[in-house]
Design an enzyme around this catalytic site. Structure first.
Site, PDB file in Angstrom:
ATOM      1  N   ASP A   1       3.479 -14.121  12.067  1.00 40.30           N
ATOM      2  CA  ASP A   1       2.141 -14.568  11.696  1.00 40.30           C
ATOM      3  C   ASP A   1       1.168 -13.387  11.823  1.00 40.30           C
ATOM      4  O   ASP A   1       0.584 -13.159  12.885  1.00 40.30           O
ATOM      5  CB  ASP A   1       1.739 -15.723  12.638  1.00 40.30           C
ATOM      6  CG  ASP A   1       0.414 -16.360  12.265  1.00 40.30           C
ATOM      7  OD1 ASP A   1      -0.379 -15.715  11.543  1.00 40.30           O
ATOM      8  OD2 ASP A   1       0.168 -17.491  12.719  1.00 40.30           O
TER       9      ASP A   1
ATOM     10  N   HIS B   1      -1.631   9.760  -0.881  1.00 37.85           N
ATOM     11  CA  HIS B   1      -1.847   8.483  -1.551  1.00 37.85           C
ATOM     12  C   HIS B   1      -1.668   8.620  -3.053  1.00 37.85           C
ATOM     13  O   HIS B   1      -0.955   7.858  -3.674  1.00 37.85           O
ATOM     14  CB  HIS B   1      -3.302   8.044  -1.310  1.00 37.85           C
ATOM     15  CG  HIS B   1      -3.416   6.814  -0.468  1.00 37.85           C
ATOM     16  ND1 HIS B   1      -3.004   5.591  -0.898  1.00 37.85           N
ATOM     17  CD2 HIS B   1      -3.900   6.625   0.776  1.00 37.85           C
ATOM     18  CE1 HIS B   1      -3.237   4.703   0.055  1.00 37.85           C
ATOM     19  NE2 HIS B   1      -3.775   5.307   1.087  1.00 37.85           N
TER      20      HIS B   1
ATOM     21  N   GLU C   1       0.827  -1.218   0.000  1.00 39.10           N
ATOM     22  CA  GLU C   1       0.000   0.000   0.000  1.00 39.10           C
ATOM     23  C   GLU C   1       0.860   1.266   0.000  1.00 39.10           C
ATOM     24  O   GLU C   1       1.673   1.460   0.918  1.00 39.10           O
ATOM     25  CB  GLU C   1      -0.937  -0.006   1.220  1.00 39.10           C
ATOM     26  CG  GLU C   1      -1.950   1.111   1.158  1.00 39.10           C
ATOM     27  CD  GLU C   1      -3.039   1.018   2.233  1.00 39.10           C
ATOM     28  OE1 GLU C   1      -3.310  -0.091   2.740  1.00 39.10           O
ATOM     29  OE2 GLU C   1      -3.604   2.075   2.550  1.00 39.10           O
TER      30      GLU C   1
ATOM     31  N   LYS D   1      -8.040  -0.502  11.184  1.00 37.74           N
ATOM     32  CA  LYS D   1      -7.348  -0.994   9.970  1.00 37.74           C
ATOM     33  C   LYS D   1      -6.089  -0.154   9.739  1.00 37.74           C
ATOM     34  O   LYS D   1      -5.036  -0.679   9.366  1.00 37.74           O
ATOM     35  CB  LYS D   1      -8.286  -0.926   8.759  1.00 37.74           C
ATOM     36  CG  LYS D   1      -7.747  -1.604   7.496  1.00 37.74           C
ATOM     37  CD  LYS D   1      -6.949  -0.683   6.600  1.00 37.74           C
ATOM     38  CE  LYS D   1      -6.435  -1.414   5.368  1.00 37.74           C
ATOM     39  NZ  LYS D   1      -5.548  -0.573   4.543  1.00 37.74           N
TER      40      LYS D   1
HETATM   41  P1  NAD Z   1       8.680 -22.920  16.424  1.00 38.95           P
HETATM   42  O1  NAD Z   1       7.877 -24.117  16.260  1.00 38.95           O
HETATM   43  O2  NAD Z   1       9.647 -22.681  15.359  1.00 38.95           O
HETATM   44  O3  NAD Z   1       9.251 -23.058  17.903  1.00 38.95           O
HETATM   45  C1  NAD Z   1      10.209 -22.286  18.495  1.00 38.95           C
HETATM   46  C2  NAD Z   1      11.266 -23.221  19.058  1.00 38.95           C
HETATM   47  O4  NAD Z   1      12.418 -22.432  19.251  1.00 38.95           O
HETATM   48  C3  NAD Z   1      10.888 -23.834  20.389  1.00 38.95           C
HETATM   49  O5  NAD Z   1      10.868 -25.215  20.301  1.00 38.95           O
HETATM   50  C4  NAD Z   1      11.983 -23.395  21.357  1.00 38.95           C
HETATM   51  O6  NAD Z   1      12.515 -24.453  22.105  1.00 38.95           O
HETATM   52  C5  NAD Z   1      13.061 -22.828  20.458  1.00 38.95           C
HETATM   53  N1  NAD Z   1      13.712 -21.628  20.980  1.00 38.95           N
HETATM   54  C6  NAD Z   1      15.022 -21.311  20.873  1.00 38.95           C
HETATM   55  N2  NAD Z   1      15.302 -20.152  21.443  1.00 38.95           N
HETATM   56  C7  NAD Z   1      14.145 -19.664  21.933  1.00 38.95           C
HETATM   57  C8  NAD Z   1      13.795 -18.470  22.611  1.00 38.95           C
HETATM   58  N3  NAD Z   1      14.700 -17.553  22.914  1.00 38.95           N
HETATM   59  N4  NAD Z   1      12.507 -18.292  22.940  1.00 38.95           N
HETATM   60  C9  NAD Z   1      11.565 -19.209  22.629  1.00 38.95           C
HETATM   61  N5  NAD Z   1      11.832 -20.368  21.998  1.00 38.95           N
HETATM   62  C10 NAD Z   1      13.111 -20.601  21.628  1.00 38.95           C
HETATM   63  O7  NAD Z   1       7.823 -21.568  16.506  1.00 38.95           O
HETATM   64  P2  NAD Z   1       6.510 -21.219  17.318  1.00 38.95           P
HETATM   65  O8  NAD Z   1       6.691 -19.810  17.713  1.00 38.95           O
HETATM   66  O9  NAD Z   1       6.130 -22.206  18.371  1.00 38.95           O
HETATM   67  O10 NAD Z   1       5.364 -21.298  16.200  1.00 38.95           O
HETATM   68  C11 NAD Z   1       5.168 -20.228  15.324  1.00 38.95           C
HETATM   69  C12 NAD Z   1       4.614 -20.741  14.013  1.00 38.95           C
HETATM   70  O11 NAD Z   1       3.395 -21.430  14.246  1.00 38.95           O
HETATM   71  C13 NAD Z   1       4.298 -19.628  13.080  1.00 38.95           C
HETATM   72  O12 NAD Z   1       4.889 -19.900  11.842  1.00 38.95           O
HETATM   73  C14 NAD Z   1       2.779 -19.657  12.970  1.00 38.95           C
HETATM   74  O13 NAD Z   1       2.340 -19.213  11.719  1.00 38.95           O
HETATM   75  C15 NAD Z   1       2.472 -21.100  13.215  1.00 38.95           C
HETATM   76  N6  NAD Z   1       1.128 -21.473  13.690  1.00 38.95           N
HETATM   77  C16 NAD Z   1       0.207 -20.557  14.109  1.00 38.95           C
HETATM   78  C17 NAD Z   1      -1.032 -20.959  14.566  1.00 38.95           C
HETATM   79  C18 NAD Z   1      -2.033 -19.954  15.088  1.00 38.95           C
HETATM   80  O14 NAD Z   1      -3.182 -20.298  15.360  1.00 38.95           O
HETATM   81  N7  NAD Z   1      -1.691 -18.716  15.263  1.00 38.95           N
HETATM   82  C19 NAD Z   1      -1.343 -22.326  14.608  1.00 38.95           C
HETATM   83  C20 NAD Z   1      -0.378 -23.233  14.186  1.00 38.95           C
HETATM   84  C21 NAD Z   1       0.862 -22.811  13.740  1.00 38.95           C
END
Ligand code: NAD
Length: 399
Positions: free
Chosen positions: A293, A391, A100, A277
């Protein structure tokens, strides 16, 4: 002394002490090469980083193919830099991915005008997310509740075993609470699991924990479990930002008009949605740039806008005793600087490097500040020139 002069003196002092500032005069007028040079110096980018930026930090087919299913290509969105952000006395150049026109210019302008009173102050809560387990067809709610609560420590320990590393970092499952729901089909019991996800967004962490403890809850209660999923309404993972825009800079009329525009947004939902928005124009663009996300953030923001009361603006405006305009924002921002695609997508990695956010909390504070700057700039444009002037000037370039 005029406020612009005060700001310039501050700028010169910072340059003298060789402190990096995000207030880069006429950044938009610089050539592409000059812009990259500024970025390189500000964020200590390497030659390799600059090479990747120049080559549009392309996703290889292999990486894209690992990220989602049935990949045939990728789609590119412009990645720009918002200047002037000063948040908690720290300078930021903020990468924003958006299609945008005028969003990045407006955010930079809102941030520039906020610098006259010291920029943004921002805070955030601990990164606590909620996971939900749904138990259905409950006959004796009291008995089931008591069985689960008796096993609370066991369930928390089991959840934490799924991510030992997170626990080592000081995060992990910290509490479990129960909620009963009377629905049209049956009585249900919802197990809410609270997890400190540290620097991750946390969806995968939490969903893994839920899926591991759910069969145990089934055994303990002898009841059927249906859903096991994170909640995107993260009311315990909030970010807050505040800025003051001086009356000497804005003019009293503009301040009064912004306050009238804000009243409109407080009362009429057709305006409120557009007001919010505008906030999300900024927040989503940073989320996208950093590989976060944005659907989760959007869902949570609008959910929070109507949590407790009717759908309301996510920003708040009033005048302080000097008649300056004070703007505040308060909303859930579940983001990560680790996990998801933040460390896989080349543009996301570079954006995080440019931003220099050391934690997910810091990133959420930056995003709250951007949302506030964006909203302020939109209101200012609306009550002065109208939104189309800026815009259309930018839009004309496309045509
Ligand atoms: P991820 O699965 O990549 O997990 C993060 C991993 O990093 C953990 O296992 C942790 O042990 C490790 N880690 C290392 N250093 C860390 C730190 N400093 N802090 C925290 N963890 C650390 O990521 P996530 O954040 O669990 O999942 C995010 C993803 O899930 C996004 O891509 C999202 O789109 C997706 N998702 C979203 C939904 C929703 O409803 N919003 C549902 C399912 C999946």
């Amino acid at each position: 002394m005029h406020f612009f002069q005060t700001e310039n003196i501050l700028f010169q002092k910072m340059a003298f002490f060789n402190k990096k500032t995000s207030k880069i005069s006429f950044f938009y007028k610089k050539t592409y090469q000059e812009k990259l040079e500024e970025l390189k110096n500000f964020a200590n980018l390497t030659e390799q980083d600059i090479f990747e930026l120049k080559n549009l930090a392309q996703l290889s087919f292999g990486t894209a193919d690992k990220m989602v299913e049935n990949v045939i290509s990728t789609i590119q969105i412009p990645l720009g830099i918002a200047t002037n952000f000063l948040i908690n006395k720290k300078n930021y150049l903020v990468p924003m991915a958006t299609e945008e026109p005028s969003v990045i210019a407006a955010a930079s302008n809102g941030a520039k005008l906020a610098r006259f009173s010291g920029g943004f102050t921002a805070t955030s809560t601990q990164p606590i997310m909620i996971g939900q387990i749904q138990i259905i067809n409950i006959k004796n709610i009291k008995e089931i509740k008591s069985k689960i609560l008796q096993n609370k420590n066991f369930l928390l320990k089991l959840a934490n075993k799924q991510d030992i590393f997170l626990q080592k970092l000081g995060g992990g499952a910290i509490n479990l609470k129960l909620k009963t729901l009377k629905t049209n089909r049956c009585n249900m019991l919802i197990v809410n699991l609270f997890v400190n996800v540290k620097d991750a967004m946390g969806a995968n962490i939490i969903n893994t924990m839920l899926e591991k403890i759910a069969p145990e809850i089934e055994k303990i209660t002898n009841h059927k479990i249906l859903l096991k999923i994170i909640s995107n309404l993260s009311i315990y993972r909030m970010a807050k930002a505040k800025a003051v825009w001086k009356k000497e800079i804005l003019g009293q009329d503009t301040i009064e008009n912004i306050l009238d525009a804000y009243e409109f947004a407080k009362i009429d939902i057709f305006r409120t949605v557009t007001h919010n928005k505008g906030i999300m124009n900024g927040i989503d663009a940073v989320a996208l740039a950093t590989g976060n996300d944005f659907r989760a953030i959007e869902a949570g923001a609008h959910g929070y806008a109507c949590y407790k009361k009717k759908y309301a603006p996510l920003t708040h405006y009033y005048k302080n005793k000097n008649q300056d305009l004070v703007g505040k924002i308060y909303l859930p921002i579940p983001v990560g600087t680790i996990g998801g695609i933040t460390n896989i997508h080349p543009s996301a990695k570079l954006s995080l490097k440019i931003l220099g956010a050391k934690s997910a909390c810091e990133l959420s504070q930056i995003m709250a500040s951007v949302g506030l700057a964006q909203n302020f700039a939109a209101l200012k444009a609306l009550v002065t020139d109208g939104i189309q002037k800026g815009h259309m000037t930018l839009h004309k370039r496309k045509l």
